[in-house]
Write a protein that holds these residues in place. Sequence first.
Motif, PDB file in Angstrom:
ATOM      1  N   HIS A  38      -0.193  -4.916   9.852  1.00 46.26           N
ATOM      2  CA  HIS A  38       0.979  -4.043  10.014  1.00 46.26           C
ATOM      3  C   HIS A  38       0.844  -3.166  11.241  1.00 46.26           C
ATOM      4  CE1 HIS A  38      -0.800  -0.094   8.686  1.00 46.26           C
ATOM      5  NE2 HIS A  38      -1.682  -0.903   8.136  1.00 46.26           N
ATOM      6  N   CYS A  81       2.757  -3.500   1.413  1.00 46.17           N
ATOM      7  CA  CYS A  81       3.061  -3.458   2.843  1.00 46.17           C
ATOM      8  C   CYS A  81       4.522  -3.053   3.071  1.00 46.17           C
ATOM      9  CB  CYS A  81       2.710  -4.776   3.527  1.00 46.17           C
ATOM     10  SG  CYS A  81       2.623  -4.620   5.334  1.00 46.17           S
ATOM     11  N   GLN A  87      -0.371  -0.134   1.297  1.00 48.61           N
ATOM     12  CA  GLN A  87      -0.066  -0.656   2.624  1.00 48.61           C
ATOM     13  C   GLN A  87      -0.758  -1.991   2.931  1.00 48.61           C
ATOM     14  OE1 GLN A  87       2.134   0.446   5.279  1.00 48.61           O
ATOM     15  NE2 GLN A  87       1.537  -1.661   5.673  1.00 48.61           N
ATOM     16  N   GLY A 127       5.723  -8.142   1.176  1.00 48.50           N
ATOM     17  CA  GLY A 127       5.740  -7.814   2.591  1.00 48.50           C
ATOM     18  C   GLY A 127       6.881  -8.510   3.305  1.00 48.50           C
ATOM     19  N   GLN A 152       4.038   2.087   9.304  1.00 49.81           N
ATOM     20  CA  GLN A 152       3.413   2.683   8.122  1.00 49.81           C
ATOM     21  C   GLN A 152       4.210   3.905   7.675  1.00 49.81           C
ATOM     22  OE1 GLN A 152      -0.301   5.228   8.892  1.00 49.81           O
ATOM     23  NE2 GLN A 152      -0.572   3.558  10.375  1.00 49.81           N
ATOM     24  N   TRP A 173      -1.663  -1.429  15.751  1.00 48.65           N
ATOM     25  CA  TRP A 173      -1.787  -2.411  14.677  1.00 48.65           C
ATOM     26  C   TRP A 173      -3.071  -2.262  13.873  1.00 48.65           C
ATOM     27  CZ3 TRP A 173       1.582  -6.425  13.349  1.00 48.65           C
ATOM     28  CH2 TRP A 173       2.685  -6.594  14.201  1.00 48.65           C
TER      29      TRP A 173
END
Length: 225
Positions: free
Chosen positions: A135, A94, A170, A61, A138, A115
């Motif tokens: 996150h 992510c 993700q 990430g 996306q 979020w």
Amino acid sequence: MQIGILETGHAPDALRPDLGDYADLFEGLLSGHDFTFRRYDVEAQEMPASPQDCDGWLITGSRHGAYEDHPWIPPLEAFIRAVREAEVPMVGICFGHQIIAQALGGRVEKFAGGWAVGRQLYDFGGEAVALNAWHQDQVTVAPPGARAVAASAFCENAALLYSDRIWSIQPHPEFDARFIRGLIEHRGGAVPEDRLSAAEAALERPTDSARIADHMAQILKGLRA
């Protein structure tokens, strides 16, 4: 086998002494699978010379957006395409999930719904899986040939499968409750208060990180999609 960790970001300075950096979290998550690890600080423009430098690749990430103008992003995208061409296993988490999608022809954007923070539920082929997330960006359009293998009401492309060797997700299986608590304290300023409160309320609820870690290990070993 050796796994190359492509570090596209780092944990907040305040969390590293006690909880470790992102690469430390992944090494802990994948412990027990007979991996050794080599780290590449991609954010500092340290790139591998070849997809064959390691037996598999993991992209971490990042606080950055995949669509942002950073000098290390185009070389990383080119490397992702080279890894696919070489048929070397690769996993993205992510930002890693997002940059793989972007490199292979998908679209990454700030999601209009805002979020996702803390424990979330995802549908993996009819099975509910709980994982921590952090996150706003996306994958809004999956690349040609990619198949969504997990989704939620909030995130349509929560996990993508490209072949039997490339898989990305993700949410963050490497984030435990302590790390989410630390992010709330040190990186929660941009997140609406109601989402932070909901994340705090769910901190002690269990997640399925170990199950996803086993799946990641299988992908990296080239054993299954």
